[in-house]
Design a protein around this motif. Structure first.
Motif, PDB file in Angstrom:
ATOM      1  N   ASN A 295       0.812  -1.221  -0.055  1.00  0.00           N
ATOM      2  CA  ASN A 295      -0.017  -0.008  -0.070  1.00  0.00           C
ATOM      3  C   ASN A 295       0.800   1.399   0.000  1.00  0.00           C
ATOM      4  OD1 ASN A 295      -2.398  -1.574  -0.031  1.00  0.00           O
ATOM      5  ND2 ASN A 295      -2.778  -1.244   2.138  1.00  0.00           N
TER       6      ASN A 295
ATOM      7  N   SER B 107       0.648   0.020  -8.416  1.00  0.00           N
ATOM      8  CA  SER B 107      -0.377  -0.371  -7.279  1.00  0.00           C
ATOM      9  C   SER B 107      -0.921  -1.927  -7.446  1.00  0.00           C
ATOM     10  CB  SER B 107      -1.600   0.624  -7.241  1.00  0.00           C
ATOM     11  OG  SER B 107      -2.308   0.407  -6.228  1.00  0.00           O
TER      12      SER B 107
ATOM     13  N   SER C 264      -4.288  -2.699  -5.755  1.00  0.00           N
ATOM     14  CA  SER C 264      -5.526  -2.015  -6.428  1.00  0.00           C
ATOM     15  C   SER C 264      -6.382  -3.181  -7.040  1.00  0.00           C
ATOM     16  CB  SER C 264      -5.126  -0.817  -7.074  1.00  0.00           C
ATOM     17  OG  SER C 264      -4.739   0.158  -6.058  1.00  0.00           O
TER      18      SER C 264
ATOM     19  N   MET D  94      -8.079   1.865  -2.000  1.00  0.00           N
ATOM     20  CA  MET D  94      -6.829   2.130  -2.555  1.00  0.00           C
ATOM     21  C   MET D  94      -6.945   2.722  -4.029  1.00  0.00           C
ATOM     22  SD  MET D  94      -4.810   1.289  -0.403  1.00  0.00           S
ATOM     23  CE  MET D  94      -3.026   1.853  -1.295  1.00  0.00           C
TER      24      MET D  94
ATOM     25  N   HIS E  63      -5.814   6.943  -5.431  1.00  0.00           N
ATOM     26  CA  HIS E  63      -4.968   7.081  -6.589  1.00  0.00           C
ATOM     27  C   HIS E  63      -5.694   7.782  -7.801  1.00  0.00           C
ATOM     28  CE1 HIS E  63      -2.888   4.108  -4.299  1.00  0.00           C
ATOM     29  NE2 HIS E  63      -1.892   4.094  -5.036  1.00  0.00           N
TER      30      HIS E  63
ATOM     31  N   GLU F  30      -3.952   9.471   2.158  1.00  0.00           N
ATOM     32  CA  GLU F  30      -3.659   8.340   1.570  1.00  0.00           C
ATOM     33  C   GLU F  30      -2.662   7.447   2.432  1.00  0.00           C
ATOM     34  OE1 GLU F  30      -5.152   6.401  -1.094  1.00  0.00           O
ATOM     35  OE2 GLU F  30      -6.767   7.954  -0.448  1.00  0.00           O
TER      36      GLU F  30
ATOM     37  N   ALA G 139      -3.696   3.557   3.817  1.00  0.00           N
ATOM     38  CA  ALA G 139      -2.900   2.534   3.377  1.00  0.00           C
ATOM     39  C   ALA G 139      -2.439   1.665   4.774  1.00  0.00           C
ATOM     40  CB  ALA G 139      -1.656   2.853   2.868  1.00  0.00           C
TER      41      ALA G 139
END
Length: 224
Positions: free
Chosen positions: A84, A94, A97, A165, A169, A201, A205
C-alpha cells in the motif's frame, strides 16, 4: 509514461508482459538489511508495531502455543502495508488495487478457516448460523442471512482493500491532470491539496492493512 487515467492500474507493459507485478517483491531487496545493519529508530519503531500487533492478535485468537498463527497474520499485515505504501510513489505499480491480488490473499484464508471449522468443530459452526435469542419463526431466515454473510466474507475483504486504494489514486490523478489549465495561485492550492491528500492516503494505507489482518484474525477465531 501514462497514456490514460487507468494506466497505473494496468498490469501489463508495452511488451505485453506482467513485469509491473515485480513491484510486489521489491521489499525483498530492502527488508533483509535490518538483519545486518545497526538497528535504527525505524527498526525500533517497526519492532514496537509488531509487538503491539502480536499482543492484540494473541488476545483475539486466545491461544498460547500456536504462535505460527500470529506470525501468519502479522506477516499478512506487513505485506499489505508495504504494498500500500509502495503504491503511493510515482510510477510504481499499485498491486493492492487489483482484485487478483486481494482475492488471492482473502480467499485461501477463508477456505482454510471453513474447512478446519466444519471438520473439527461442526456443532460450533452450526451454532453460528442461528444467533442466541432468535425467535423460532425467524430461524430459517437467520440461517439464510448468516450463510450469505459468511460466503461473501472473502469478497468483502478483497473489495474493501481494492476500492479504498483505487479511490485515492484516481483522485490524485484527476487533480494532477487539471494542473495545466490553472493559474499560478490555483496550482499552489492544488499542490497543497495533493500533499494533504497524500498524507490521508498514507493513513488509509496503514488503516486498510490493519483492517484486513484484524478481520482475518476475527474470522479465524470464530472457527475455534
Amino acid at each position: 509514461m501514462m497514456t490514460n487515467l487507468f494506466s497505473s492500474f494496468d498490469p501489463t507493459t508495452s511488451s505485453n508482459t506482467s513485469l509491473n507485478w515485480i513491484s510486489t517483491f521489491i521489499g525483498l531487496l530492502v527488508l533483509p538489511t535490518m538483519f545486518w545493519m545497526i538497528p535504527s529508530r525505524i527498526n525500533f519503531l517497526w519492532m514496537k508495531i509488531l509487538t503491539v500487533l502480536n499482543n492484540e492478535f494473541k488476545i483475539i485468537l486466545k491461544i498460547k502455543k500456536m504462535k505460527i498463527s500470529i506470525l501468519m497474520f502479522v506477516s499478512l499485515f506487513t505485506m499489505i502495508l508495504f504494498n500500500n505504501l509502495l503504491s503511493l510513489f510515482p510510477y510504481v505499480f499499485s498491486s493492492t488495487s487489483h482484485l487478483i491480488l486481494t482475492l488471492t490473499l482473502s480467499l485461501p484464508l477463508w477456505i482454510s478457516f471453513m474447512i478446519y471449522g466444519w471438520i473439527n468443530n461442526t456443532i460450533h459452526m452450526f451454532s453460528h448460523l442461528v444467533p442466541q435469542g432468535t425467535p423460532p419463526i425467524l430461524m430459517p431466515f437467520m440461517v439464510c442471512i448468516e450463510t450469505i454473510s459468511n460466503i461473501i466474507r472473502p469478497g468483502t475483504l478483497a473489495i474493501r482493500l481494492t476500492a479504498n486504494m483505487i479511490a485515492g489514486h484516481l483522485l490524485l490523478t484527476l487533480m494532477g491532470n487539471t494542473s495545466t489549465k490553472l493559474s499560478i495561485i490555483m496550482i499552489n492550492i492544488l499542490i497543497l491539496s495533493q500533499c494533504l491528500l497524500l498524507i490521508l492516503e498514507s493513513a488509509v494505507a496503514m488503516i486498510q492493512s490493519y483492517v484486513f489482518s484484524i478481520l482475518s484474525t476475527l474470522y479465524s477465531s470464530e472457527v475455534n
